[in-house]
Design a protein around this motif. Structure first.
Motif, PDB file in Angstrom:
ATOM      1  N   CYS A  25       0.846  -1.113   0.224  1.00 45.16           N
ATOM      2  CA  CYS A  25      -0.365  -0.040  -0.200  1.00 45.16           C
ATOM      3  C   CYS A  25       0.608   1.254  -0.291  1.00 45.16           C
ATOM      4  N   THR A  26      -0.039   2.137  -0.678  1.00 43.91           N
ATOM      5  CA  THR A  26       1.579   3.387  -1.086  1.00 43.91           C
ATOM      6  C   THR A  26       0.213   4.811  -1.210  1.00 43.91           C
ATOM      7  N   VAL A  27       0.772   5.437  -0.177  1.00 40.46           N
ATOM      8  CA  VAL A  27      -0.432   6.486   0.587  1.00 40.46           C
ATOM      9  C   VAL A  27       0.343   7.751  -0.256  1.00 40.46           C
ATOM     10  N   VAL A  28      -1.421   8.619  -1.265  1.00 41.08           N
ATOM     11  CA  VAL A  28      -0.736  10.031  -2.205  1.00 41.08           C
ATOM     12  C   VAL A  28      -1.253  10.907  -1.166  1.00 41.08           C
ATOM     13  N   PRO A  29      -1.043  11.982  -0.916  1.00 45.85           N
ATOM     14  CA  PRO A  29      -1.730  13.146   0.259  1.00 45.85           C
ATOM     15  C   PRO A  29      -2.289  13.840  -0.602  1.00 45.85           C
ATOM     16  N   GLY A  30      -3.173  14.296  -0.094  1.00 46.92           N
ATOM     17  CA  GLY A  30      -4.059  15.451  -1.187  1.00 46.92           C
ATOM     18  C   GLY A  30      -4.516  16.661  -0.573  1.00 46.92           C
ATOM     19  N   ILE A  31      -5.244  17.574  -1.150  1.00 49.04           N
ATOM     20  CA  ILE A  31      -5.351  19.039  -0.825  1.00 49.04           C
ATOM     21  C   ILE A  31      -7.149  18.607   0.084  1.00 49.04           C
ATOM     22  N   THR A  32      -6.861  19.251   1.489  1.00 46.56           N
ATOM     23  CA  THR A  32      -8.257  18.293   2.283  1.00 46.56           C
ATOM     24  C   THR A  32      -9.273  19.918   1.663  1.00 46.56           C
ATOM     25  N   SER A  33     -10.475  19.726   2.203  1.00 44.80           N
ATOM     26  CA  SER A  33     -11.752  20.527   2.649  1.00 44.80           C
ATOM     27  C   SER A  33     -11.032  21.518   3.013  1.00 44.80           C
ATOM     28  N   VAL A  34     -10.840  20.855   4.115  1.00 48.29           N
ATOM     29  CA  VAL A  34     -10.057  22.396   4.908  1.00 48.29           C
ATOM     30  C   VAL A  34      -9.062  23.076   4.502  1.00 48.29           C
ATOM     31  N   GLN A  35      -7.839  22.459   3.480  1.00 49.28           N
ATOM     32  CA  GLN A  35      -7.280  24.136   3.218  1.00 49.28           C
ATOM     33  C   GLN A  35      -8.834  24.445   2.242  1.00 49.28           C
ATOM     34  N   ALA A  36      -9.329  23.763   1.317  1.00 55.49           N
ATOM     35  CA  ALA A  36     -10.267  24.858   0.010  1.00 55.49           C
ATOM     36  C   ALA A  36     -11.565  25.560   1.117  1.00 55.49           C
ATOM     37  N   LEU A  37     -11.908  24.918   2.430  1.00 56.31           N
ATOM     38  CA  LEU A  37     -12.424  26.241   3.162  1.00 56.31           C
ATOM     39  C   LEU A  37     -12.345  27.653   3.602  1.00 56.31           C
ATOM     40  N   ALA A  38     -10.803  27.256   4.103  1.00 52.10           N
ATOM     41  CA  ALA A  38      -9.569  28.155   4.268  1.00 52.10           C
ATOM     42  C   ALA A  38      -9.285  29.251   3.073  1.00 52.10           C
ATOM     43  N   ALA A  39      -9.303  28.729   2.113  1.00 53.03           N
ATOM     44  CA  ALA A  39      -8.957  29.137   0.793  1.00 53.03           C
ATOM     45  C   ALA A  39     -10.174  30.333   0.220  1.00 53.03           C
ATOM     46  N   GLY A  40     -11.356  29.470   0.174  1.00 60.18           N
ATOM     47  CA  GLY A  40     -12.542  29.765  -0.250  1.00 60.18           C
ATOM     48  C   GLY A  40     -12.846  31.330   0.878  1.00 60.18           C
ATOM     49  N   HIS A  41     -12.309  31.319   1.901  1.00 58.63           N
ATOM     50  CA  HIS A  41     -12.516  32.476   3.021  1.00 58.63           C
ATOM     51  C   HIS A  41     -11.682  33.142   2.539  1.00 58.63           C
ATOM     52  N   ALA A  42     -10.425  33.178   1.985  1.00 61.52           N
ATOM     53  CA  ALA A  42      -9.011  33.352   1.573  1.00 61.52           C
ATOM     54  C   ALA A  42      -8.326  34.363   3.448  1.00 61.52           C
ATOM     55  N   MET A  43      -9.084  33.162   4.749  1.00 65.35           N
ATOM     56  CA  MET A  43      -8.357  33.299   5.678  1.00 65.35           C
ATOM     57  C   MET A  43      -7.170  32.269   5.784  1.00 65.35           C
ATOM     58  N   VAL A  44      -7.212  32.709   7.283  1.00 70.23           N
ATOM     59  CA  VAL A  44      -6.410  31.765   8.146  1.00 70.23           C
ATOM     60  C   VAL A  44      -6.894  30.440   9.090  1.00 70.23           C
ATOM     61  N   LEU A  45      -6.787  30.087   9.412  1.00 71.43           N
ATOM     62  CA  LEU A  45      -7.674  28.949  10.683  1.00 71.43           C
ATOM     63  C   LEU A  45      -7.563  29.299  11.681  1.00 71.43           C
ATOM     64  N   ASN A  46      -6.308  29.546  12.427  1.00 77.29           N
ATOM     65  CA  ASN A  46      -5.542  30.080  13.741  1.00 77.29           C
ATOM     66  C   ASN A  46      -5.429  31.351  13.705  1.00 77.29           C
ATOM     67  N   ARG A  47      -5.691  32.015  14.392  1.00 76.11           N
ATOM     68  CA  ARG A  47      -4.790  33.408  15.093  1.00 76.11           C
ATOM     69  C   ARG A  47      -3.618  33.142  15.302  1.00 76.11           C
ATOM     70  N   ILE A  48      -2.881  34.400  15.956  1.00 79.30           N
ATOM     71  CA  ILE A  48      -1.189  34.172  16.122  1.00 79.30           C
ATOM     72  C   ILE A  48      -2.660  33.724  17.960  1.00 79.30           C
ATOM     73  N   GLY A  49      -0.669  32.396  18.405  1.00 80.95           N
ATOM     74  CA  GLY A  49      -0.283  31.374  19.090  1.00 80.95           C
ATOM     75  C   GLY A  49      -1.851  30.722  18.824  1.00 80.95           C
ATOM     76  N   GLU A  50      -2.996  30.896  18.756  1.00 80.42           N
ATOM     77  CA  GLU A  50      -3.821  30.039  18.843  1.00 80.42           C
ATOM     78  C   GLU A  50      -3.359  28.013  18.449  1.00 80.42           C
ATOM     79  N   PRO A  51      -4.361  27.184  18.957  1.00 84.86           N
ATOM     80  CA  PRO A  51      -3.795  26.070  18.187  1.00 84.86           C
ATOM     81  C   PRO A  51      -5.196  26.212  17.582  1.00 84.86           C
ATOM     82  N   ILE A  52      -5.516  25.293  16.469  1.00 83.52           N
ATOM     83  CA  ILE A  52      -6.762  24.626  16.028  1.00 83.52           C
ATOM     84  C   ILE A  52      -7.736  22.778  16.272  1.00 83.52           C
ATOM     85  N   HIS A  53      -8.966  23.345  15.850  1.00 76.15           N
ATOM     86  CA  HIS A  53      -9.190  22.109  16.966  1.00 76.15           C
ATOM     87  C   HIS A  53     -10.366  21.377  16.410  1.00 76.15           C
ATOM     88  N   ILE A  54      -9.727  19.815  15.698  1.00 74.10           N
ATOM     89  CA  ILE A  54     -10.662  19.582  14.255  1.00 74.10           C
ATOM     90  C   ILE A  54     -11.477  18.658  15.268  1.00 74.10           C
TER      91      ILE A  54
END
Length: 256
Positions: free
Chosen positions: A137-166
């Motif tokens: 088995c070989t895995v090839v990574p891809g662009i996630t919906s999370v990345q596409a969401l951030a790109a669509g809203h033209a934003m960074v997922l976290n503010r300075i010094g803050e973590p992201i909870h998924i």
């Protein structure tokens, strides 16, 4: 030895594919696809479109099989999912054994990235452990919906010094952990963002919502949860009624 690729193909745009994914797809003899019914046939057709756009030649084929039924309202959620995975593992093993030659190359095309809320790798591990068929088995990574969401809203997922909870909609309804300021929510079939709009502190959250990310039907809505939750519910219901299925995700951010 059979080789099986698990390839992340992005959130829906054929241009989301990485060069690594395109190279891997051009090695594949057989693409394995689960048929989830007429309502979701569009997802199969998107896979075929992606292959047609990025594979040189037509020396490959698709093998489809009906997806095993799953209990959507179980008392034991984890147990029901494990039972469903066992049914899928039996099916995957049969498909790989019967449709792929001893030195053949097969692939599963996974929406987003195989590492994020996708069961393909777990199920293939069950197949390998069972001894039903041998493969690498070989895995090839891809662009996630999370990345596409951030790109669509033209934003960074976290503010300075803050973590992201998924998390998932199911877990969101049980409440966010203390201290969470940014939460990405996936697999939410019940508009669970309503839960953060309840109570006196409900207006302290903003939502950045996206559906059908990376496709021609991409839809984005953002604003304070209390102000836009009705709009999201209405739009989501209309789009699901029209298409027969919906894939959406969102970011919740506590207002400062």
């Amino acid at each position: 030895m059979r080789e099986v690729f698990v390839i992340g193909i992005g959130a829906g745009d054929p241009d989301h594919l990485t060069v690594q994914a395109i190279k891997a797809m051009n090695l594949v003899d057989v693409f394995f696809v689960l048929d989830k019914g007429a309502a979701k046939d569009e997802l199969v057709q998107l896979r075929r479109q992606i292959c047609a756009e990025h594979i040189v030649g037509d020396d490959y084929r698709f093998v489809e099989a009906p997806d095993p039924a799953r209990d959507r309202t179980p008392d034991d959620y984890r147990g029901a999912v494990l039972d469903w995975h066992e049914l899928r593992a039996s099916l995957y093993g049969q498909m790989i054994r019967d449709e792929l030659g001893e030195d053949g190359c097969g692939a599963f095309l996974v929406w987003g990235d195989p590492s994020l809320y996708d069961s393909t790798l777990r199920i293939l591990d069950m197949v390998a452990t069972s001894g039903a068929v041998a493969f690498e088995c070989t895995v090839v990574p891809g662009i996630t919906s999370v990345q596409a969401l951030a790109a669509g809203h033209a934003m960074v997922l976290n503010r300075i010094g803050e973590p992201i909870h998924i998390t998932t909609g199911r877990r969101l309804r049980a409440g966010l952990p203390d201290g969470v300021e940014n939460a990405v929510v996936m697999l939410d079939a019940e508009c669970s963002f309503e839960s953060v709009a309840e109570g006196d502190a409900g207006d302290a959250w903003d939502i950045y919502w996206g559906a059908y990310l990376g496709t021609a039907d991409e839809t984005l809505i953002a604003g304070p949860v209390r102000e836009v939750q009705g709009e999201i519910e209405r739009v989501r219901g209309e789009m699901r009624e029209r298409k027969g299925w919906i894939m959406d995700t969102y970011l919740l951010r506590r207002e400062r």
